[in-house]
Design an enzyme around this catalytic site. Structure first.
Site, PDB file in Angstrom:
ATOM      1  N   SER A  60     -23.974  69.452   7.324  1.00  0.00           N
ATOM      2  CA  SER A  60     -25.434  69.467   7.157  1.00  0.00           C
ATOM      3  C   SER A  60     -25.846  68.616   5.957  1.00  0.00           C
ATOM      4  CB  SER A  60     -25.932  70.888   6.909  1.00  0.00           C
ATOM      5  OG  SER A  60     -25.593  71.739   7.964  1.00  0.00           O
TER       6      SER A  60
HETATM    7  N1  SAH Z   1     -20.659  74.247   7.231  1.00  0.00           N
HETATM    8  C1  SAH Z   1     -20.049  73.044   7.691  1.00  0.00           C
HETATM    9  C2  SAH Z   1     -20.848  72.371   8.781  1.00  0.00           C
HETATM   10  C3  SAH Z   1     -20.212  72.599  10.040  1.00  0.00           C
HETATM   11  S1  SAH Z   1     -21.002  72.036  11.518  1.00  0.00           S
HETATM   12  C4  SAH Z   1     -19.728  72.070   6.585  1.00  0.00           C
HETATM   13  O1  SAH Z   1     -20.140  72.276   5.449  1.00  0.00           O
HETATM   14  O2  SAH Z   1     -19.055  71.090   6.881  1.00  0.00           O
HETATM   15  C5  SAH Z   1     -20.756  73.482  12.511  1.00  0.00           C
HETATM   16  C6  SAH Z   1     -19.345  73.966  12.632  1.00  0.00           C
HETATM   17  O3  SAH Z   1     -19.352  75.105  13.477  1.00  0.00           O
HETATM   18  C7  SAH Z   1     -18.382  72.952  13.284  1.00  0.00           C
HETATM   19  O4  SAH Z   1     -17.308  72.761  12.423  1.00  0.00           O
HETATM   20  C8  SAH Z   1     -17.972  73.656  14.578  1.00  0.00           C
HETATM   21  O5  SAH Z   1     -16.643  73.357  14.951  1.00  0.00           O
HETATM   22  C9  SAH Z   1     -18.148  75.116  14.212  1.00  0.00           C
HETATM   23  N2  SAH Z   1     -18.279  76.019  15.354  1.00  0.00           N
HETATM   24  C10 SAH Z   1     -18.926  75.815  16.514  1.00  0.00           C
HETATM   25  N3  SAH Z   1     -18.836  76.896  17.300  1.00  0.00           N
HETATM   26  C11 SAH Z   1     -18.091  77.814  16.635  1.00  0.00           C
HETATM   27  C12 SAH Z   1     -17.639  79.134  16.922  1.00  0.00           C
HETATM   28  N4  SAH Z   1     -17.921  79.734  18.074  1.00  0.00           N
HETATM   29  N5  SAH Z   1     -16.914  79.772  15.989  1.00  0.00           N
HETATM   30  C13 SAH Z   1     -16.612  79.176  14.799  1.00  0.00           C
HETATM   31  N6  SAH Z   1     -17.023  77.933  14.465  1.00  0.00           N
HETATM   32  C14 SAH Z   1     -17.757  77.264  15.366  1.00  0.00           C
END
Ligand code: SAH
Length: 207
Positions: A60
């Site tokens: 983000s």
């Molecule tokens: N907070 C993160 C941003 C991640 S984007 C950062 O600082 O980099 C959203 C993340 O959610 C992705 O890595 C994706 O793989 C994860 N995601 C998607 N669906 C998910 C689920 N059901 N359980 C756990 N993680 C999930």
């Protein structure tokens, strides 16, 4: 030599227009975002925009991380569950506010979780716990959580996450199938949620 520290403190200063909580701004000024993003994106690490992190996922924009940290109203010692570790940056910002030993994060993609663990260790946030799995199930072994947040969009707050949040605790997530809204919900003593809408947002969907 790029002066990352200077770039980072400038970013934190710019965010003051949108975020009032000085502890959150200090956290943004502390976490080396350039070490969390892929090497070919480093030059953009302190621009206020989202960046790709591999596996079709994005980190983000810093203002969104800051707005979420402010909305969660985090205090030292709060136990926090994060769904969506990604590269680990957001978890590190949270750890600055509550302490690394209090942050539990679940990531769906094993490769992202492995990389995040490595980066967190290298940047001094090795006490953050990362688990590979489906974040919709939460992480019951460490419940209850004072704060629970999702960094990917869900159609609604998954029931296990509501269960694992303590009474009076706060959940925060992008909610919606197409159009998403950032929703902050306080869990009441009877288990229901008292929700507040923080406006339109765009996150990757929950897998
Ligand atoms: N907070 C993160 C941003 C991640 S984007 C950062 O600082 O980099 C959203 C993340 O959610 C992705 O890595 C994706 O793989 C994860 N995601 C998607 N669906 C998910 C689920 N059901 N359980 C756990 N993680 C999930």
């Amino acid at each position: 030599m790029v002066d990352w520290d200077r770039q980072r403190s400038r970013l934190s200063d710019r965010l003051r227009e949108r975020v009032a909580n000085e502890d959150v701004l200090a956290a943004i000024a502390s976490v080396p975002r350039h070490q969390f993003v892929p090497e070919d994106k480093r030059h953009d690490a302190y621009a206020d925009r989202p960046l790709p992190i591999g596996s079709g996922q994005t980190i983000s924009a810093p203002h969104m991380v800051a707005i979420m940290a402010e909305a969660l109203d985090l205090s030292p010692g709060d136990r926090v569950l994060e769904v969506g570790t990604g590269c680990g940056y957001h978890a590190a910002v949270t750890a600055e506010l509550v302490g690394p030993g209090n942050v539990y994060s679940v990531e769906y993609h094993a490769s992202l979780a492995d990389d995040a663990r490595e980066t967190l260790e290298a940047t001094g946030y090795g006490d953050i716990s990362v688990r590979v799995g489906d974040g919709k199930e939460g992480w019951p072994e460490h419940a209850p959580y004072d704060r629970t947040y999702l960094t990917c969009a869900a159609p609604e707050f998954p029931a296990p996450l509501v269960e694992q949040t303590c009474d009076g605790g706060v959940l925060l997530a992008p909610i919606g199938d197409g159009q998403q809204r950032l929703i902050r919900a306080e869990k009441q003593a009877d288990g229901t949620l008292d929700s507040e809408d923080y406006g339109g947002v765009r996150f990757v969907p929950l897998q």
